[in-house]
Design an enzyme around this catalytic site. Structure first.
Site: not given
Lengths: 362, 325
Positions: B60, B129
């Site tokens: 990322e 998450h």
């Protein structure tokens, strides 16, 4: 060697002199407290960026870390704009909003000036990605120090560049110290260049104290990249004579080590080569050096008399304009000047009063 | 108008913008050959090919930075995070590089990039998450943030984000990808400006300010309150930054009571800022203390009942309204 290249070498020696004299003057101004923040000097490393610039076209992309004065000067940013930036003035290369660590010059394809160690290496892969995407033959030169090679972003960027075969040269300016931590104490490898082995790209070590070695080594790589895009990694062995920043006395290294590298001084070396080859006289060199000193001195005068950035531009660069909006359009909603007050026509009354169970006014 | 899903609306927005502008491309994990982890990019690789729809490794920080670098030299990347919880790995790029570049360069380099992907708690994904990231990013000058809650807003806001000359975060709702809603026909170039709230329901007794995943629960709460003769006005902010202050102030000046329903955590939250601004700007209009309904201030538990206890709900909004109505 052809005539144009000979002329270029003398020109690049003049650039090296300008960088050195500019930074000596910046150091003096910093000590006189005319310059704020941090100030990292490049003195000793001049051959790396000048050699690299000599090997590239003006429209190739160049991006570097926070030790960036030389990269802008080598690319053609004026000493005036560079010194004014250190003074935080509106005439600076980043309008006084960036400072020493954040030099930018779009006209000369200098994309910063980035001060989070290793964080600009992914940006360089993006610039190279754009060049390949648009089928341009531009090469991106990404400079960073030996301290950057242990950051995650560096590794991610090299992997992406290798994977996508991007036209970028990663140039590690190994001056052997990440601030005060030597490479031996920071890096798992004997040789920094071996980092590149994991990412499928050609790599090599170049003597970063030699202008000609830098220029010729990079020219070879650039020719190959222009033909067929691919990344490359070069470790430039160089040395900074000064501390990490102005506040660093560099007590972590010996005088002997510094003196050893001073004997390799890149300016002295190129001067000697050109003199020996009959391409430069002592008079010419003295003239060039005086010109560099004068430019540095006059940049201080320029910076001193330049205006401060206007306060009313404070919100002007937070958001870029869209279409017909003004530059500050995006910030308008959060500026304190926009009051909801005035829409109220109610009489002042105590908060919490007159509450009925269903919320109707009593 | 026709009825399509939130997922389809995003897919259309991507396809239309990529077709319209050769500088636009989509990059992220599993966006190409896998057709998107949530199938938002379904069919785009087949239609536009691998130069425009680009799979990345799980990096990322690397690919967010790549997008920013590409945007500095004129491309308009759309970078997908599989979830904004993973954007935290790229936090330095999103916070330090994208929004600072224009100022640091004295106005020379803007960064026209769109970061998009699901944001906010989904269902039993646990603490790592389940992040709602709007608070974190709203603190950063230079970023714009929108939070579409309907298929129409998803399409119109994403298209506007791609055309914006600044870094924009499009925070999608992971639980809404299959939600259906009415959206203009495909031949309409649907653009919804960033920074415009939408009045979802008119009311006179209390203003419920909501966005993203709190929109449907705010509407459900309003429906329940109507049965008890409390008429709630519901405002979907749609954008967190810039925020539509005039719409907020206008509604509060009408109802004089406010409940803020936010999907993020409470501490230094979106609701804190809104409550502060209301009392600062239109203090005289308030008839009651401003109420907030947000997540509880704890890492998200996996257990379903505990997760529900952490999340805002229609029942919690109803209870908050009843405190002041």
């Amino acid at each position: 060697m052809s005539q144009p290249e000979q002329r270029d070498e003398v020109e690049m020696l003049a650039t090296m002199l300008l960088i050195r004299r500019f930074e000596e003057r910046a150091s003096q101004q910093y000590q006189a407290q005319k310059i704020g923040g941090f100030c990292h000097l490049y003195i000793g490393q001049e051959a790396v960026v000048t050699g690299a610039v000599a090997a590239t076209r003006p429209d190739d992309y160049l991006i570097t870390a926070y030790r960036d004065h030389a990269h802008a000067l080598a690319r053609g940013t004026s000493a005036d704009a560079c010194m004014a930036e250190l003074f935080g003035k509106a005439t600076g290369c980043s309008k006084g909003l960036g400072g020493s660590m954040h030099y930018f010059d779009k006209e000369h394809h200098m994309y910063g000036g980035h001060a989070i160690v290793g964080a600009h290496v992914p940006l360089a892969t993006g610039m190279a990605f754009a060049a390949k995407y648009r089928k341009e033959d531009r090469v991106t030169l990404c400079f960073f120090g030996d301290g950057a090679i242990n950051q995650g972003g560096f590794h991610e960027a090299l992997n992406l560049a290798g994977l996508f075969k991007l036209p970028v040269i990663f140039i590690c300016e190994n001056n052997f110290f990440a601030m005060g931590t030597s490479v031996k104490r920071s890096t798992s490898l004997e040789q920094i260049v071996d980092r590149a082995r994991g990412y499928d790209m050609p790599s090599g070590i170049i003597d970063g104290m030699s202008f000609r070695d830098v220029r010729d080594g990079l020219s070879h790589l650039i020719a190959s990249i222009r033909k067929e895009p691919h990344p490359a990694f070069v470790e430039m062995r160089t040395y900074r004579y000064r501390g990490h920043s102005m506040s660093d006395p560099a007590s972590y290294r010996t005088k002997e080590e510094l003196e050893k590298f001073r004997l390799e001084d890149p300016i002295t070396r190129l001067r000697a080569q050109l003199t020996r080859e009959g391409k430069l006289t002592n008079e010419q060199f003295d003239k060039m050096d005086k010109k560099a000193k004068d430019a540095a001195m006059s940049s201080v005068k320029f910076a001193e008399k330049s205006p401060e950035p206007p306060l009313d531009e404070l919100y002007g660069y937070t958001y870029a304009p869209n279409g017909e909006e003004s530059p500050a359009a995006g910030t308008r909603a959060t500026k304190p000047s926009e009051k909801g007050r005035g829409s109220s026509t109610r009489e002042k009354k105590r908060t919490g009063a007159n509450i009925s169970p269903n919320g109707k006014q009593a | 108008m026709r009825e399509i899903t939130y997922r389809q609306a995003l897919n259309e927005a991507l396809a239309e913008e990529i077709a319209r502008d050769p500088n636009v491309f989509l990059m992220g994990e599993e966006v190409a050959e896998y057709n998107g982890a949530y199938k938002v990019s379904q069919g785009l690789l087949d239609r536009f090919g691998p130069t425009r729809i680009i799979d990345t490794p799980i990096s990322e920080n690397g690919f967010a930075g790549l997008g920013i670098g590409a945007a500095m030299v004129g491309l308009r990347p759309i970078v997908e995070f599989m979830t904004f919880s993973f954007s935290l790995v790229a936090f330095d790029q999103i916070v330090n590089n994208a929004p600072n570049m224009l100022t640091m360069s004295g106005g020379q380099f803007n960064v026209p990039i769109t970061f998009r992907g699901p944001n906010g708690p989904a269902h039993q994904l646990g603490a790592t998450h389940s992040h709602a990231t709007e608070c974190l990013y709203a603190n950063v000058p230079g970023l714009k943030i929108c939070t579409p809650a309907t298929p129409r807003d998803a399409k119109g806001l994403l298209k506007a984000a791609v055309r914006d000359n600044n870094p924009v975060l499009v925070l999608e709702c992971e639980l809404f990808y299959s939600h259906k809603g009415m959206v203009e026909d495909e031949d309409v170039d649907l653009l919804i400006p960033l920074g415009e709230a939408e009045l979802k329901q008119e009311g006179s007794d209390v203003t419920i300010i909501c966005y993203a995943q709190t929109v449907p629960i705010a509407l459900a709460a309003a429906e329940n309150l109507a049965k008890e003769n409390i008429n709630a006005e519901v405002i979907d902010l749609r954008s967190i930054k810039p925020l539509d202050w005039p719409a907020v102030f206008k509604s509060v000046a009408k109802t004089h009571r406010v409940v803020i329903a936010e999907q993020d955590r409470p501490w230094c939250g979106i609701g804190s800022e809104i409550a502060y601004r209301i009392q600062q700007e239109i203090f005289d209009e308030l008839d009651a203390p401003i109420q907030r309904v947000s997540q509880e201030d704890v890492p998200m538990p996996y257990n379903e009942a505990l997760e529900q206890a952490v999340l805002p709900s229609a029942a919690k909004i109803v209870a908050a309204v009843k405190k002041i109505c």
